[in-house]
Design a protein around this motif. Structure first.
Motif, PDB file in Angstrom:
ATOM      1  N   THR A 125       1.830 -27.849  46.648  1.00 20.80           N
ATOM      2  CA  THR A 125       1.378 -28.967  45.827  1.00 20.80           C
ATOM      3  C   THR A 125       1.417 -28.566  44.360  1.00 20.80           C
ATOM      4  OG1 THR A 125      -0.078 -29.770  47.581  1.00 20.80           O
ATOM      5  CG2 THR A 125      -0.517 -30.568  45.350  1.00 20.80           C
ATOM      6  N   VAL A 126       2.076 -29.377  43.542  1.00 18.57           N
ATOM      7  CA  VAL A 126       2.197 -29.109  42.107  1.00 18.57           C
ATOM      8  C   VAL A 126       1.623 -30.295  41.343  1.00 18.57           C
ATOM      9  CG1 VAL A 126       3.819 -28.782  40.207  1.00 18.57           C
ATOM     10  CG2 VAL A 126       4.181 -27.594  42.375  1.00 18.57           C
ATOM     11  N   TYR A 127       0.753 -29.986  40.391  1.00 19.16           N
ATOM     12  CA  TYR A 127       0.073 -30.982  39.562  1.00 19.16           C
ATOM     13  C   TYR A 127       0.531 -30.772  38.125  1.00 19.16           C
ATOM     14  CZ  TYR A 127      -4.167 -33.308  37.565  1.00 19.16           C
ATOM     15  OH  TYR A 127      -5.067 -34.100  36.893  1.00 19.16           O
ATOM     16  N   THR A 128       1.199 -31.774  37.545  1.00 17.91           N
ATOM     17  CA  THR A 128       1.832 -31.640  36.239  1.00 17.91           C
ATOM     18  C   THR A 128       1.317 -32.709  35.286  1.00 17.91           C
ATOM     19  OG1 THR A 128       3.858 -30.927  37.375  1.00 17.91           O
ATOM     20  CG2 THR A 128       4.042 -31.481  35.039  1.00 17.91           C
ATOM     21  N   VAL A 129       0.851 -32.297  34.099  1.00 14.52           N
ATOM     22  CA  VAL A 129       0.425 -33.260  33.090  1.00 14.52           C
ATOM     23  C   VAL A 129       1.665 -33.947  32.533  1.00 14.52           C
ATOM     24  CG1 VAL A 129      -0.699 -33.581  30.855  1.00 14.52           C
ATOM     25  CG2 VAL A 129      -1.656 -31.980  32.518  1.00 14.52           C
ATOM     26  N   GLU A 130       1.681 -35.280  32.613  1.00 11.10           N
ATOM     27  CA  GLU A 130       2.821 -36.071  32.191  1.00 11.10           C
ATOM     28  C   GLU A 130       2.629 -36.686  30.808  1.00 11.10           C
ATOM     29  OE1 GLU A 130       5.809 -37.339  34.730  1.00 11.10           O
ATOM     30  OE2 GLU A 130       5.345 -35.229  34.400  1.00 11.10           O
ATOM     31  N   THR A 149      -5.014 -20.694  51.301  1.00 12.35           N
ATOM     32  CA  THR A 149      -4.271 -21.033  50.090  1.00 12.35           C
ATOM     33  C   THR A 149      -3.841 -19.779  49.337  1.00 12.35           C
ATOM     34  OG1 THR A 149      -6.187 -21.143  48.588  1.00 12.35           O
ATOM     35  CG2 THR A 149      -5.656 -23.132  49.844  1.00 12.35           C
ATOM     36  N   LEU A 150      -2.783 -19.960  48.539  1.00 10.94           N
ATOM     37  CA  LEU A 150      -2.326 -18.963  47.568  1.00 10.94           C
ATOM     38  C   LEU A 150      -1.918 -19.709  46.305  1.00 10.94           C
ATOM     39  CD1 LEU A 150       0.046 -16.603  49.620  1.00 10.94           C
ATOM     40  CD2 LEU A 150      -2.179 -15.979  48.653  1.00 10.94           C
ATOM     41  N   ASP A 151      -2.214 -19.115  45.141  1.00  8.99           N
ATOM     42  CA  ASP A 151      -1.729 -19.739  43.907  1.00  8.99           C
ATOM     43  C   ASP A 151      -0.651 -18.907  43.229  1.00  8.99           C
ATOM     44  OD1 ASP A 151      -3.275 -17.694  42.919  1.00  8.99           O
ATOM     45  OD2 ASP A 151      -4.692 -18.987  41.867  1.00  8.99           O
ATOM     46  N   ARG A 152      -0.169 -17.862  43.886  1.00 12.30           N
ATOM     47  CA  ARG A 152       0.995 -17.109  43.408  1.00 12.30           C
ATOM     48  C   ARG A 152       1.963 -16.962  44.558  1.00 12.30           C
ATOM     49  NH1 ARG A 152       0.721 -14.208  38.721  1.00 12.30           N
ATOM     50  NH2 ARG A 152       2.985 -14.248  39.012  1.00 12.30           N
ATOM     51  N   ASP A 153       3.195 -17.416  44.347  1.00 12.02           N
ATOM     52  CA  ASP A 153       4.190 -17.433  45.408  1.00 12.02           C
ATOM     53  C   ASP A 153       5.545 -17.684  44.755  1.00 12.02           C
ATOM     54  OD1 ASP A 153       4.573 -17.999  48.596  1.00 12.02           O
ATOM     55  OD2 ASP A 153       5.844 -19.353  47.425  1.00 12.02           O
ATOM     56  N   PRO A 154       6.616 -17.065  45.240  1.00 12.00           N
ATOM     57  CA  PRO A 154       7.932 -17.293  44.631  1.00 12.00           C
ATOM     58  C   PRO A 154       8.362 -18.753  44.623  1.00 12.00           C
ATOM     59  CG  PRO A 154       7.993 -15.380  46.089  1.00 12.00           C
ATOM     60  CD  PRO A 154       6.663 -16.026  46.291  1.00 12.00           C
ATOM     61  N   VAL A 155       8.012 -19.501  45.653  1.00 13.68           N
ATOM     62  CA  VAL A 155       8.369 -20.919  45.687  1.00 13.68           C
ATOM     63  C   VAL A 155       7.615 -21.670  44.599  1.00 13.68           C
ATOM     64  CG1 VAL A 155       8.376 -23.026  47.075  1.00 13.68           C
ATOM     65  CG2 VAL A 155       8.921 -20.824  48.140  1.00 13.68           C
ATOM     66  N   LEU A 156       6.340 -21.349  44.422  1.00 18.10           N
ATOM     67  CA  LEU A 156       5.558 -21.984  43.357  1.00 18.10           C
ATOM     68  C   LEU A 156       6.135 -21.653  41.989  1.00 18.10           C
ATOM     69  CD1 LEU A 156       1.895 -21.419  44.593  1.00 18.10           C
ATOM     70  CD2 LEU A 156       3.115 -23.603  44.453  1.00 18.10           C
ATOM     71  N   ASP A 157       6.543 -20.406  41.802  1.00 23.66           N
ATOM     72  CA  ASP A 157       7.137 -20.028  40.512  1.00 23.66           C
ATOM     73  C   ASP A 157       8.347 -20.909  40.212  1.00 23.66           C
ATOM     74  OD1 ASP A 157       5.239 -18.052  40.243  1.00 23.66           O
ATOM     75  OD2 ASP A 157       6.549 -16.432  40.958  1.00 23.66           O
ATOM     76  N   GLN A 158       9.140 -21.199  41.230  1.00 28.69           N
ATOM     77  CA  GLN A 158      10.327 -22.034  41.030  1.00 28.69           C
ATOM     78  C   GLN A 158       9.924 -23.475  40.726  1.00 28.69           C
ATOM     79  OE1 GLN A 158      13.468 -21.454  43.878  1.00 28.69           O
ATOM     80  NE2 GLN A 158      14.140 -23.587  43.769  1.00 28.69           N
ATOM     81  N   LEU A 159       8.958 -23.992  41.452  1.00 29.69           N
ATOM     82  CA  LEU A 159       8.542 -25.387  41.257  1.00 29.69           C
ATOM     83  C   LEU A 159       7.878 -25.604  39.903  1.00 29.69           C
ATOM     84  CD1 LEU A 159       7.074 -26.165  44.794  1.00 29.69           C
ATOM     85  CD2 LEU A 159       9.014 -27.328  43.725  1.00 29.69           C
TER      86      LEU A 159
END
Length: 336
Positions: free
Chosen positions: A267-272, A177-187
């Motif tokens: 995988t992105v987890y967002t408080v709604e 796993t990685l929690d820093r990535d350009p794709v994650l920054d965009q998402l």
């Protein structure tokens, strides 16, 4: 009417009830069974329904190359399920004549003080995904016509989304796993959430290559853990400081496409939404990148509160304080 015609008719019209006990692995809250394993029981009950009606899912693959896949799973928890419970799961077919998937409502009932109590209501959708690799199925028999409307060549057909920057660094190992990535920054741009990149490992797939529903349930549970940990209110810390444990009241997952073995899953987890200081709902979205573009393969949501469990199975809900509220909302001072 052939035997398989009768079996399919029964799967679509007959209600079945199966008695199941939860897996001990799921008891991570005293003797309380977590939401993931509650959903495992729902899946198991649907599979047992097929078997009892004369359409066992293993034989469907072995004979016709049709892999059984849950594509939607939703559960509402009204009470606790415990290690020693022998639960009755009623599986009721609800698919219409024009539906192209098997659809069911599932209810879990247990005995409390000698009386039956319904503690979970759920819904499940399933399809049969054709394996077209003849190397694996040299003895394949043609699919019966009665199953054609429930058969797909792939799970979902998501359209490619936004273009993304190329990821940096070396490839991840299996399960890495990685929690820093350009794709994650965009998402994650503009979201109150957390995300990570994860290389799909072999234990997360079935039928050789694709992630299955139980793997997404694991991702959803991991998403909650990673989110609160990143906000300074990890599950372990809250247990140590206050004996608080997350309590799930509702979960839903829908598979939109296929994530494959050794692909990178984002995988992105967002408080709604947050209801007072008692419950909050978060969305989980899962993507892969193909040909430089995002492809969404799953989505879902989960609602949590906090509880205290005593004597193994006595639970009560607690209201969280301003510190937890700030962390969940992502405002300044989180983790303070």
């Amino acid at each position: 009417m052939t035997d398989i015609d009768t079996a399919v008719k029964n799967v679509l019209t007959e209600t079945s009830t199966v008695s199941l006990t939860p897996g001990y692995e799921g008891a991570n809250i005293g003797t309380y069974i977590g939401f993931k394993h509650v959903n495992y029981l729902v899946e198991k009950a649907v599979i047992e329904h097929f078997r009892r009606q004369g359409l066992p899912v293993g034989a469907l693959y072995e004979r016709h190359g049709l892999g059984f896949d849950l594509t939607e799973l939703e559960a509402r928890l009204r009470g606790g399920l415990f290690v020693d419970d022998e639960a009755a799961l009623e599986v009721k077919p609800v698919a219409g004549d024009d539906d192209t998937a098997f659809r069911f409502r599932v209810a879990i009932t247990v005995l409390r003080d000698g009386k039956p109590k319904k503690i979970v209501t759920a819904s499940a959708t399933a399809v049969l995904r054709r394996d077209e690799d003849d190397r694996r199925l040299p003895g394949r028999v043609p699919t019966p016509a009665v199953l054609d409307r429930f058969t797909v060549t792939t799970l979902g057909s998501p359209e490619p989304g936004e273009a993304v920057p190329a990821g940096g660094g070396d490839g991840l190992p299996s399960g890495g796993t990685l929690d820093r990535d350009p794709v994650l920054d965009q998402l994650l741009a503009g979201r109150n959430g957390y995300g990570w990149k994860f290389r799909v490992p072999y234990p997360y797939v079935h039928f050789f290559s694709r992630m299955h529903m139980s793997a997404y349930l694991r991702q959803m549970e991991e998403a909650k853990h990673r989110f609160v940990d990143a906000r300074g209110i990890s599950i372990g810390a809250q247990l140590a400081e206050r004996n608080w444990i997350p309590a799930v009241t509702h979960s839903r997952i829908e598979i939109l496409g296929e994530a494959l073995l050794e692909e990178d899953l984002y995988t992105v987890y967002t408080v709604e939404s947050i209801f007072k200081n008692l419950l909050y709902t978060a969305r989980m979205d899962c993507h892969v990148v193909r040909d430089g573009r995002l492809v969404q393969v799953a989505t879902g949501e989960i609602t949590h509160g906090y509880g205290i469990v005593e004597n193994g199975n006595e639970a009560r809900v607690v209201a969280w304080d301003d510190r937890v509220d700030r962390c969940l909302k992502g405002v300044s001072g989180e983790g303070a």
